[in-house]
Design a protein around this motif. Structure first.
Motif, PDB file in Angstrom:
ATOM      1  N   PHE A  13     -11.115  -0.741  14.094  1.00 28.66           N
ATOM      2  CA  PHE A  13     -10.614  -0.168  15.347  1.00 28.66           C
ATOM      3  C   PHE A  13      -9.143   0.249  15.194  1.00 28.66           C
ATOM      4  O   PHE A  13      -8.282  -0.185  15.965  1.00 28.66           O
ATOM      5  CB  PHE A  13     -10.747  -1.181  16.489  1.00 28.66           C
ATOM      6  N   PRO A  14      -8.825   1.100  14.196  1.00 28.95           N
ATOM      7  CA  PRO A  14      -7.417   1.464  13.969  1.00 28.95           C
ATOM      8  C   PRO A  14      -6.787   2.203  15.144  1.00 28.95           C
ATOM      9  O   PRO A  14      -5.592   2.063  15.402  1.00 28.95           O
ATOM     10  CB  PRO A  14      -7.481   2.348  12.726  1.00 28.95           C
ATOM     11  N   ASP A  15      -7.589   2.985  15.891  1.00 26.54           N
ATOM     12  CA  ASP A  15      -7.033   3.730  17.019  1.00 26.54           C
ATOM     13  C   ASP A  15      -6.603   2.808  18.150  1.00 26.54           C
ATOM     14  O   ASP A  15      -5.635   3.090  18.864  1.00 26.54           O
ATOM     15  CB  ASP A  15      -8.040   4.758  17.533  1.00 26.54           C
ATOM     16  N   LEU A  16      -7.313   1.692  18.321  1.00 26.71           N
ATOM     17  CA  LEU A  16      -6.909   0.717  19.331  1.00 26.71           C
ATOM     18  C   LEU A  16      -5.559   0.105  18.967  1.00 26.71           C
ATOM     19  O   LEU A  16      -4.671  -0.027  19.823  1.00 26.71           O
ATOM     20  CB  LEU A  16      -7.972  -0.373  19.457  1.00 26.71           C
ATOM     21  N   ILE A  17      -5.381  -0.245  17.692  1.00 20.69           N
ATOM     22  CA  ILE A  17      -4.101  -0.805  17.225  1.00 20.69           C
ATOM     23  C   ILE A  17      -2.994   0.230  17.418  1.00 20.69           C
ATOM     24  O   ILE A  17      -1.897  -0.095  17.897  1.00 20.69           O
ATOM     25  CB  ILE A  17      -4.193  -1.215  15.744  1.00 20.69           C
ATOM     26  N   ARG A  18      -3.285   1.481  17.066  1.00 24.97           N
ATOM     27  CA  ARG A  18      -2.299   2.547  17.210  1.00 24.97           C
ATOM     28  C   ARG A  18      -1.906   2.725  18.679  1.00 24.97           C
ATOM     29  O   ARG A  18      -0.721   2.874  19.010  1.00 24.97           O
ATOM     30  CB  ARG A  18      -2.873   3.857  16.656  1.00 24.97           C
ATOM     31  N   LYS A  19      -2.899   2.676  19.570  1.00 29.48           N
ATOM     32  CA  LYS A  19      -2.630   2.850  20.991  1.00 29.48           C
ATOM     33  C   LYS A  19      -1.747   1.722  21.517  1.00 29.48           C
ATOM     34  O   LYS A  19      -0.815   1.955  22.301  1.00 29.48           O
ATOM     35  CB  LYS A  19      -3.953   2.901  21.757  1.00 29.48           C
ATOM     36  N   ASP A  77      -0.328   5.239   6.744  1.00 26.22           N
ATOM     37  CA  ASP A  77       1.077   5.635   6.766  1.00 26.22           C
ATOM     38  C   ASP A  77       1.986   4.421   6.917  1.00 26.22           C
ATOM     39  O   ASP A  77       2.865   4.189   6.104  1.00 26.22           O
ATOM     40  CB  ASP A  77       1.302   6.622   7.901  1.00 26.22           C
ATOM     41  N   TYR A  78       1.755   3.589   7.940  1.00 26.16           N
ATOM     42  CA  TYR A  78       2.655   2.472   8.220  1.00 26.16           C
ATOM     43  C   TYR A  78       2.023   1.098   8.075  1.00 26.16           C
ATOM     44  O   TYR A  78       2.742   0.112   7.961  1.00 26.16           O
ATOM     45  CB  TYR A  78       3.246   2.624   9.630  1.00 26.16           C
ATOM     46  N   PHE A  79       0.704   1.026   8.121  1.00 29.10           N
ATOM     47  CA  PHE A  79       0.059  -0.265   7.883  1.00 29.10           C
ATOM     48  C   PHE A  79      -1.344  -0.019   7.315  1.00 29.10           C
ATOM     49  O   PHE A  79      -1.917   1.056   7.508  1.00 29.10           O
ATOM     50  CB  PHE A  79       0.013  -1.127   9.149  1.00 29.10           C
ATOM     51  N   PRO A  80      -1.889  -1.001   6.600  1.00 31.19           N
ATOM     52  CA  PRO A  80      -3.189  -0.809   5.937  1.00 31.19           C
ATOM     53  C   PRO A  80      -4.309  -0.498   6.932  1.00 31.19           C
ATOM     54  O   PRO A  80      -4.326  -1.021   8.038  1.00 31.19           O
ATOM     55  CB  PRO A  80      -3.439  -2.160   5.247  1.00 31.19           C
ATOM     56  N   PHE A 140       0.863  -1.181   0.000  1.00 29.85           N
ATOM     57  CA  PHE A 140       0.000   0.000   0.000  1.00 29.85           C
ATOM     58  C   PHE A 140       0.904   1.236   0.000  1.00 29.85           C
ATOM     59  O   PHE A 140       2.033   1.187   0.485  1.00 29.85           O
ATOM     60  CB  PHE A 140      -0.920   0.013   1.224  1.00 29.85           C
ATOM     61  N   PRO A 141       0.433   2.364  -0.544  1.00 34.78           N
ATOM     62  CA  PRO A 141       1.260   3.575  -0.547  1.00 34.78           C
ATOM     63  C   PRO A 141       1.074   4.380   0.732  1.00 34.78           C
ATOM     64  O   PRO A 141      -0.032   4.476   1.267  1.00 34.78           O
ATOM     65  CB  PRO A 141       0.722   4.352  -1.753  1.00 34.78           C
ATOM     66  N   SER A 142       2.142   4.953   1.229  1.00 33.72           N
ATOM     67  CA  SER A 142       2.051   5.820   2.398  1.00 33.72           C
ATOM     68  C   SER A 142       1.418   7.150   2.006  1.00 33.72           C
ATOM     69  O   SER A 142       1.905   7.845   1.117  1.00 33.72           O
ATOM     70  CB  SER A 142       3.443   6.075   2.990  1.00 33.72           C
ATOM     71  N   GLY A 143       0.345   7.517   2.708  1.00 37.18           N
ATOM     72  CA  GLY A 143      -0.317   8.790   2.417  1.00 37.18           C
ATOM     73  C   GLY A 143       0.537   9.991   2.766  1.00 37.18           C
ATOM     74  O   GLY A 143       0.389  11.062   2.170  1.00 37.18           O
ATOM     75  N   MET A 144       1.440   9.839   3.736  1.00 35.44           N
ATOM     76  CA  MET A 144       2.323  10.942   4.116  1.00 35.44           C
ATOM     77  C   MET A 144       3.192  11.389   2.949  1.00 35.44           C
ATOM     78  O   MET A 144       3.539  12.570   2.826  1.00 35.44           O
ATOM     79  CB  MET A 144       3.211  10.514   5.287  1.00 35.44           C
ATOM     80  N   ALA A 145       3.561  10.444   2.062  1.00 32.26           N
ATOM     81  CA  ALA A 145       4.476  10.760   0.971  1.00 32.26           C
ATOM     82  C   ALA A 145       3.930  11.839   0.040  1.00 32.26           C
ATOM     83  O   ALA A 145       4.700  12.560  -0.609  1.00 32.26           O
ATOM     84  CB  ALA A 145       4.802   9.497   0.177  1.00 32.26           C
ATOM     85  N   GLN A 146       2.603  11.984  -0.032  1.00 35.97           N
ATOM     86  CA  GLN A 146       2.029  12.980  -0.938  1.00 35.97           C
ATOM     87  C   GLN A 146       2.261  14.403  -0.446  1.00 35.97           C
ATOM     88  O   GLN A 146       2.017  15.369  -1.175  1.00 35.97           O
ATOM     89  CB  GLN A 146       0.541  12.711  -1.146  1.00 35.97           C
ATOM     90  N   LEU A 188      -0.106  -8.673  11.673  1.00 32.90           N
ATOM     91  CA  LEU A 188      -0.619  -7.304  11.607  1.00 32.90           C
ATOM     92  C   LEU A 188      -1.520  -7.114  10.398  1.00 32.90           C
ATOM     93  O   LEU A 188      -2.585  -6.483  10.484  1.00 32.90           O
ATOM     94  CB  LEU A 188       0.553  -6.311  11.555  1.00 32.90           C
ATOM     95  N   ARG A 189      -1.131  -7.685   9.245  1.00 33.18           N
ATOM     96  CA  ARG A 189      -1.953  -7.559   8.039  1.00 33.18           C
ATOM     97  C   ARG A 189      -3.311  -8.240   8.234  1.00 33.18           C
ATOM     98  O   ARG A 189      -4.354  -7.688   7.894  1.00 33.18           O
ATOM     99  CB  ARG A 189      -1.234  -8.180   6.834  1.00 33.18           C
TER     100      ARG A 189
END
Length: 530
Positions: free
Chosen positions: A432-438, A99-102, A45-51, A421-422
């Motif tokens: 629940f991406p915020d839980l994974i991030r936390k 940014d770092y994972f899907p 997947f592409p990192s959105g930050m790169a744009q 992780l994938r």
């Protein structure tokens, strides 16, 4: 000092940024700046930050400098528009990006890239309805999404994005969210002037927050914002080192970040802010700028330097001498001591990590003890520089810090971890991406697991020199394989940390040969003077 150093340093990065960009109009990934995705095909997947990299290109297009080969080049304009469109096409249906994972839906990547796309769109006078709809969609997601962790720079970025999109689309639909983000930033500002970044004060990210608030204040003047900026800038003046370098391992996020453009904007009405950039330009001239030229973070400072060049204030007061004495930031637990041609920058909340300058030059950078310890079939790293509540005493001529080492955060990914992780993110985690991030923040950034080693660090001023006396105590030395001290060790994951800076050329101090001579509970003692 010539303002052109800002532009020249930034323009030197443009070829690298263009290499990261898919510049083929017939490619399905035309405009993508993540070379690992579109070219090497080693990520899925592409990192959105790169744009975000569209903004350095847009600014380079407008930078009228004799040795700028990119000035007014039509191709650059085309690639900027392609980059903004790719950001739109690669976004999730709700406007967010990864940014770092899907399915991460990263606030920082979404905010940085939206700010860059908004500013580039306006700067180059584009007229594209599809892009405007994308801006609206992403702004709405940012307005409604709240990430875990206290990152003031992200909140300031989001507030600025909402202000810019509101002006571009001539709407007030995000006014409530914008006010909420600003209030959060102001509430996270210490009475000492610094803004919270995870576990404390990071002077590097502090300059980014200043820049965002300065731009916001320029667009929408506000007395409270001005008061906040005055406190923030006064604090930042304390962290520009006498050689023109800035920040480092004594900060909460270990960064050498320095975003100069905000000081030019504040300097229009607070002239003393310009002195910070004047000294930083001396650091650029001396080759003391940290290297941020990797594939993920090259954009941030490139656009900041180009903005500092563009908005450079010509009438400047010069570099006033800073008064001698101690600057004791009790909330940040940072101490700055200036006396007799020396400047000491000391982190009491990181076990006494310090940088010491004499006659305007770095003479010592120290990130505390580091040990390699065998535990079964594993080798673990115990370090003295993790953030914690250490016991300390601060006197005029003596500083004492003592506490316990912690285990370094050295978790690496492997094929099994990545597969897990994938699978998690493609199933439950996407909801629940915020839980994974936390969970990842706790694993890689925050918190400290104590190691069975204690230290005492004493700094004394005697006869015009700093005497540093360290003691390290162990329950047993039997499983300690190696011990040493370095000048640039860090042990938490921060995107912008671990960059190279010339001060890191100081050699590693290996103390391992002392281990065989130590009896069971005898402390390891190290004495130095500078």
């Amino acid at each position: 000092m010539s303002r052109d150093l800002f532009a020249q340093t930034a323009i030197a990065q443009i070829p690298k940024i263009l290499t990261l960009c898919d510049r083929n109009p017939h490619s399905p990934t035309y405009g993508c700046f993540d070379r690992n995705f579109w070219h090497y095909k080693i990520i899925d997947f592409p990192s959105g930050m790169a744009q975000e990299f569209v903004w350095p290109l847009a600014l380079a297009y407008q930078t009228n400098l004799p040795d700028n080969p990119f000035y007014q080049q039509t191709a650059l304009r085309d690639w900027v528009e392609a980059g903004i469109l790719y950001a739109a096409h690669a976004a999730h249906s709700d406007g967010s990006c990864d940014d770092y994972f899907p399915y991460e839906r990263a606030s920082g990547a979404a905010a940085f890239s939206l700010l860059a796309c908004l500013e580039s769109y306006t700067l180059l006078n584009f007229n594209n309805f599809e892009i405007l709809k994308f801006f609206e969609h992403r702004a709405t997601w940012l307005a409604n999404h709240h990430e875990s962790g206290q990152l003031s720079n992200h909140q300031a970025l989001i507030a600025l994005c909402l202000e810019l999109i509101s002006r571009l689309l001539e709407t007030n639909r995000w006014d409530r969210a914008k006010t909420e983000r600003l209030e959060r930033v102001l509430s996270w500002q210490s009475s000492e002037g610094w803004f919270q970044e995870y576990e404390g004060c990071d002077p590097g990210y502090h300059t980014l927050t200043i820049a965002c608030l300065a731009r916001f204040h320029e667009l929408s003047p506000d007395p409270r914002l001005k008061e906040s900026l005055i406190k923030a800038v006064k604090l930042a003046t304390q962290f520009i080192h006498p050689d023109g370098s800035y920040g480092g391992e004594y900060a909460s996020r270990n960064t050498y970040n320095f975003f100069p453009h905000g000081f030019e904007w504040v300097g229009k009405w607070m002239p003393e802010a310009l002195a910070i950039n004047d000294l930083f330009l001396k650091g650029i001239a001396a080759g003391l700028v940290p290297c941020y030229a990797d594939d993920h973070i090259i954009g941030h400072h490139t656009w900041s330097y180009l903005l500092a060049w563009r908005d450079f204030v010509e009438n400047r007061l010069g570099l006033p001498p800073r008064p001698l004495g101690q600057v004791w930031l009790k909330e940040a637990q940072l101490l700055i001591d200036r006396r007799d041609k020396t400047e000491l920058y000391l982190a009491l909340n990181k076990g006494g990590v310090f940088k010491l300058f004499r006659d305007g030059k770095l003479v010592a950078s120290d990130t505390q003890f580091s040990l390699q310890v065998s535990q079964g079939n594993r080798i673990k790293n115990a370090v003295g520089h993790l953030i914690d509540r250490y016991d300390y005493q601060v006197e005029s001529d003596e500083i004492l810090i003592q506490g316990q080492l912690g285990w370094a955060k050295q978790k690496q990914m492997n094929p099994v971890n990545l597969l897990i992780l994938r699978v998690v993110m493609l199933t439950v985690g996407r909801f629940f991406p915020d839980l994974i991030r936390k969970l990842l923040q706790k694993m890689l950034i925050t918190g400290k697991e104590k190691a069975p080693f204690k230290f005492i660090r004493r700094l004394q001023w005697q006869d015009g020199k700093w005497q540093i006396m360290d003691e390290l105590m162990a329950e047993s030395w039997g499983n300690v394989q190696a011990v040493g001290m370095g000048g640039d060790q860090t042990s938490i994951y921060v995107v912008m940390s671990r960059t190279f800076q010339a001060g890191q050329l100081q050699p590693w101090r290996d103390l391992s040969d002392r281990l065989p001579t130590l009896t069971h509970q005898e402390p390891l003692k190290v004495e130095r003077q500078f």
